[in-house]
Design a protein around this motif. Structure first.
Motif: not given
Length: 284
Positions: A121, A180, A182, A184, A187, A235
């Motif tokens: 991200l 957004i 997630g 991820f 980031i 996330y």
């Protein structure tokens, strides 16, 4: 007019305007707008230059003499070996930001090898430079590039296409994490980190031509870091990473923000000039 004449005229004009890199900037402008190369300047200095191309060079030189950065005049800049087109809504990707790419690459490669893929991200993606540089280096990776500017996202999408990476890059218009989903593995962000009161003290090339929204970090320059630190953990994959670029005086303040939000500092990296530039965190 010969090519040698045009190079000499361009260098002299920028030198009179007190442009610091007058010789280099003149060469870049002459080559780009005349369609010639360094090899031509050496081996064919007497070659005639089309008058229309010479006029285009003069117009570009006038823009540079007035303070417009050379890469904005050219319309593109190289970053991590890739070519990135620029617009007024995007920052120029600069060499110091390559430090951020270097900081997360080993982790991404490791996770991609172990899991067969990884997700990135990129918050405030701009030209897409950070995300796309990572995708070029890690073929198993995919990235979401977030920006609040529709123009920046269109530019990032173009850059992804031009660099053959559009199949693994998704541009999303969002106010930070607002739209957004997630999780991820990494980031990354090069957020606005100039304090509002400092904006007027920046070099004219930055102050007058970089988008203010991508520079202004609020009263103390830390607004974006507060948002990222407060929300990033939700996330992230387990044992994921957050890596942020910082202003060279902000190491301690940004570290405190993330540690107060439940992160542990893994690494602090310096840029090419030896200034603190990148911090890497993981959740505790």
């Amino acid at each position: 007019m010969t090519l040698a004449d045009l190079h000499g005229e361009a260098r002299a004009a920028l030198a009179r305007a007190d442009i610091a890199d007058a010789k280099l900037d003149a060469r870049l402008i002459v080559e780009h707008f005349s369609g010639t190369s360094r090899a031509d300047a050496v081996s064919r200095p007497d070659m005639p230059v089309d008058p229309e191309k010479a006029d285009a060079v003069r117009q570009a030189i006038a823009r540079r003499a007035a303070g417009e950065p050379v890469h904005r005049i050219l319309g593109f800049r190289e970053f991590y070996g890739l070519k990135f087109f620029l617009t007024p809504e995007t920052l120029e990707p600069r060499p110091d930001t390559e430090t951020l790419v270097d900081a997360v690459l080993p982790f991404l490669r490791q996770r991609a090898a172990r899991e067969g893929g990884c997700r990135i991200l990129d918050l405030g993606t701009g030209t897409g430079a950070i995300a796309l540089a990572l995708l070029a280096e890690v073929p198993q990776a995919a990235a979401v590039g977030v920006d609040i500017s529709a123009d920046a996202l269109a530019t990032a999408a173009r850059n992804a296409l031009e660099n053959g990476l559009s199949g693994r890059f998704e541009p999303v218009r969002s106010d930070w994490f607002e739209k957004i989903s997630g999780p991820f593995h990494v980031i990354v962000a090069n957020p606005p980190y100039i304090s509002s009161k400092e904006l007027e003290t920046l070099q004219r090339e930055v102050r007058n031509f970089d988008p203010a929204r991508a520079l202004d970090g609020g009263a103390d320059g830390l607004d974006a870091y507060r948002t990222i630190a407060a929300q990033a953990n939700a996330y992230l994959e387990p044992a994921g990473r957050v890596a942020v670029e910082i202003g060279y005086t902000q190491k301690e303040a940004v570290t405190r923000l993330f540690e107060a939000a439940g992160f542990r500092t893994l690494e602090a990296r310096k840029d090419l000039a030896g200034h603190d530039r990148v911090l890497v965190f993981e959740p505790r």
